[in-house]
Enzyme design. Structure first.
Site: not given
Length: 283
Positions: A158-161, A165
């Site tokens: 997922n983009i939230k990482g 990161e």
């Protein structure tokens, strides 16, 4: 009258550690050299004190407590103190034991799996994929079997990482297909083929009865049966209970443990893409 503290007995006197090779005398606030031979640390250096917890399949009574102390002694904790005992239903008891471990650890015998690839920035990862593949890198991820714990796979994809990161969805040259939880292995193989996946990432948190081992080997076998030799996508597995260095035995290309960041995974994918021939031979 309280029992004698095991840390004050002669058998539990602080260990005089063997200095590391090349160690220098510390002074002026300099960091002390790490010894080669060590013991656990509780209240004083070398006292060997550790705390362990476990459950025994017996009702909670005095005999159960005696059994817990007997087990602790056989584990090398001597003397051991029973600091907590609680019934877990009518037939089980949970214990916490505190004691001095007799065993020593030789740091020179510790084997560590070192990372064999450099860590790259998202910009470098994108540039490498674009120049070497001339298309997006396709990653298909899932939790397979009955595993419904998606925190790990989501932290990587997922983009939230994770840990500050961004996840792989953030990388413009990576296409991420996250199938979520409790995905059947045949469905994962089918989707990977449909997406023409370059890498398949599987997270395994459930470990009862070695479910993570069985699921991983079944997944590996399914992919090798479904793909021609040399065309199997990278098989990457992550989870907190996998042993380092066990990837070949499980039939996968890489295993990542707890604390792995999206940047490490992205850098690994680029590292493998830079060596396509070696990768194909290995798989």
């Amino acid at each position: 009258m309280t029992p004698q503290d095991p840390r004050t007995t002669d058998s539990a006197m602080p260990l005089d550690p063997m200095p590391a090779k090349g160690a220098k005398e510390s002074g002026g606030g300099a960091r002390k050299a790490t010894p080669d031979i060590i013991r656990p640390y509780g209240d004083t250096t070398g006292d060997g004190m550790v705390q362990v917890s476990f459950t025994l399949p017996v009702p909670h009574d005095k005999r159960a407590e005696g059994a817990a102390l007997q087990l602790a002694a056989k584990m090398g904790l001597e003397p051991a103190l029973l600091v907590h005992a609680k019934a877990m239903g009518p037939d089980f008891t949970f214990f916490v034991v505190y004691g001095s471990a007799k065993h020593l650890v030789d740091l020179r015998e510790v084997k560590v799996v070192e990372r064999e690839f450099p860590l790259l920035t998202p910009k470098d990862v994108n540039a490498a994929i674009k120049s070497r593949m001339r298309r997006k890198l396709v990653v298909v991820g899932a939790c397979i079997g009955t595993d419904a714990h998606t925190v790990g796979i989501d932290a990587i994809l997922n983009i939230k990482g994770f840990a500050g990161e961004k996840g792989l969805e953030y990388y413009r040259e990576i296409k991420v297909v996250n199938l979520g939880a409790q995905v059947l292995v045949p469905d994962l193989v089918e989707r990977a083929r449909a997406e023409k996946a370059d890498a398949v990432m599987v997270s395994q948190v459930v470990t009862q009865r070695d479910a993570h081992i069985h699921n991983t080997t079944a997944m590996s076998a399914a992919f090798r049966e479904a793909y021609p030799a040399g065309q199997v996508p990278l098989l990457v597995v992550g989870g907190p209970r996998f042993e380092e260095g066990s990837a070949p035995k499980l039939g996968v290309d890489r295993i990542f443990g707890r604390g792995t960041t999206p940047g490490e995974v992205a850098s690994y994918l680029v590292h493998e893409l830079a060596q396509p021939k070696a990768t194909q031979e290995k798989r």
